[in-house]
Enzyme design. Structure first.
Site, PDB file in Angstrom:
ATOM      1  N   GLY A  21      -2.049   6.272 -10.905  1.00  0.00           N
ATOM      2  CA  GLY A  21      -1.485   5.003 -11.352  1.00  0.00           C
ATOM      3  C   GLY A  21      -2.530   3.911 -11.450  1.00  0.00           C
ATOM      4  N   ALA A  22      -3.726   4.270 -11.915  1.00  0.00           N
ATOM      5  CA  ALA A  22      -4.848   3.330 -11.920  1.00  0.00           C
ATOM      6  C   ALA A  22      -4.916   2.489 -13.187  1.00  0.00           C
ATOM      7  CB  ALA A  22      -6.157   4.092 -11.736  1.00  0.00           C
ATOM      8  N   ASN A  23      -3.907   2.532 -14.024  1.00  0.00           N
ATOM      9  CA  ASN A  23      -3.971   1.790 -15.287  1.00  0.00           C
ATOM     10  C   ASN A  23      -3.597   0.316 -15.130  1.00  0.00           C
ATOM     11  OD1 ASN A  23      -1.280   3.368 -15.105  1.00  0.00           O
ATOM     12  ND2 ASN A  23      -0.777   1.613 -16.411  1.00  0.00           N
ATOM     13  N   GLY A  25      -2.071  -3.029 -12.056  1.00  0.00           N
ATOM     14  CA  GLY A  25      -1.698  -3.445 -10.715  1.00  0.00           C
ATOM     15  C   GLY A  25      -2.710  -3.088  -9.649  1.00  0.00           C
ATOM     16  N   SER A 152       5.554   1.373   1.240  1.00  0.00           N
ATOM     17  CA  SER A 152       6.054   0.019   1.026  1.00  0.00           C
ATOM     18  C   SER A 152       6.742  -0.477   2.290  1.00  0.00           C
ATOM     19  CB  SER A 152       7.071   0.010  -0.133  1.00  0.00           C
ATOM     20  OG  SER A 152       7.768  -1.225  -0.196  1.00  0.00           O
ATOM     21  N   TYR A 177      14.882   4.063  -3.418  1.00  0.00           N
ATOM     22  CA  TYR A 177      13.493   3.619  -3.312  1.00  0.00           C
ATOM     23  C   TYR A 177      13.038   3.652  -1.859  1.00  0.00           C
ATOM     24  CZ  TYR A 177       9.329   0.704  -3.640  1.00  0.00           C
ATOM     25  OH  TYR A 177       8.041   0.241  -3.560  1.00  0.00           O
TER      26      TYR A 177
END
Length: 337
Positions: A21-23, A25, A152, A177
């Site tokens: 998910g490095a694209n 944020g 989280s 979640y």
């Protein structure tokens, strides 16, 4: 900001990191700062377009960066398998110093992954469980390697439900979640225990960003066309959230700081909301050994990934695995790890 920050990251020259998910944020910031400090970084992202754009941006911000993009869809176990195979093929004989399990989805409407899992549980936990298992042999042969899984503070919303891992008996998006984020912490807990049992020096740790400005908050309302809610979420980010550069610090601390302990949980110091990274509170259920073993066995059965490199800890038997497979209505794939 006082306390530990990105300038305190030790030299990462000679180290290789995979960041999911490095694209955008905190994932993008994590990859960028690792590259800035000398690491070779693999940006593992689902979208080829967004991944390529992130790589271009990273190289413009860090001209000396040794970075590349590789496609990875954590919602598709076949994609996870292909990513691991390509890594083995292209990096034959090389080690892996750092795996940052960062990618995630939050409070989405009910959806299923390509393999039939509820999306939040499937992407946030099962995809990373499979990826970690497939890359584990490389991590085990790399001195000082670390596995950082991003959870989280909202894990407090719910413990996992072993009788309904895929939320088939009722779906509440925030409960699902919370369960997926509790699963991240339980996975880290059990992985740390199993690594210790083998005498490995690989550190499995967890982190969370507090309330950071990312695309997660607005993703669900945007998906559903709820424009007013999307605007409210974006306004909340502007007013209340810390920037992604700050939100990434707990991940970077867990990944690089000296003295990080196995099964530690790092987050912002100020009420778990913002500030420099420090020790974070976690729910007691995320430290339950029996629950960790049950989730591990279920995850092996659902994904088909068995951590063969960590022998002697798994209580799974063929009959147990087959029972766990039936938890999901989707077909799992058998992938050796």
């Amino acid at each position: 900001m006082t306390g530990w920050n990105a300038s305190d990251i030790p030299d990462q020259s000679g180290r290789t990191a995979v960041v999911t998910g490095a694209n955008s944020g905190i994932g993008y910031v994590t990859a960028r700062e690792l590259a800035r400090h000398g690491a070779r970084v693999v940006l593992a992202c689902r979208s080829e377009e967004r991944g390529a754009r992130a790589l271009e941006r990273l190289r413009s911000e860090v001209p000396s960066a040794d970075a590349e993009f590789r496609r990875l869809d954590l919602g598709d176990l076949e994609s996870v398998r292909k990513f691991a195979q390509s890594y083995d093929r292209d990096d034959e004989g090389g080690g892996l110093d750092l795996l940052v399990n960062n990618a995630g989805v939050m409070a989405l409407p009910y959806r299923r992954t390509a393999d039939g899992f509820e999306t939040q549980f499937g992407v946030n936990h099962l995809g990373h469980f499979a990826l970690t298992g497939l890359l584990l042999p490389r991590l085990l042969r790399t001195p000082g390697a670390r596995i950082v899984t991003v959870s989280s503070a909202f894990h407090i919303l719910s413990n996992i439900d072993m009788n309904d891992l895929n939320s088939e008996h009722g779906y509440r998006r925030w409960t699902a979640y919370g369960r997926s984020k509790s699963a991240n912490l339980l996975f880290t807990h059990e992985l740390a225990r199993r690594l210790a049992a083998t005498g490995s020096d690989v550190v499995a740790a967890a982190a969370h960003p507090g309330y950071a400005e990312t695309n997660l908050q607005a993703a669900a309302p945007k998906m559903e066309g709820r424009k007013v809610t999307e605007r409210v979420m974006r306004l909340g980010n502007l007013v209340l959230a810390q920037p992604a550069t700050a939100g990434a610090l707990p991940s970077l601390y867990a990944a690089t700081a000296q003295g990080v302990r196995p099964d530690s949980f790092t987050g912002p110091r100020v009420l778990g909301w913002q500030g420099a990274p420090g020790k974070s509170w976690r729910a007691k259920w995320t430290l339950n050994d029996a629950a960790g073993e049950r989730l591990w066995a279920a995850s092996e059965g659902l994904t088909g990934v068995r951590y063969a490199a960590l022998k002697g800890r798994s209580n799974s038997t063929p009959s147990t695995v087959e029972r766990n497979r039936r938890i999901s209505s989707g077909a799992s794939r058998d992938i050796s790890a």
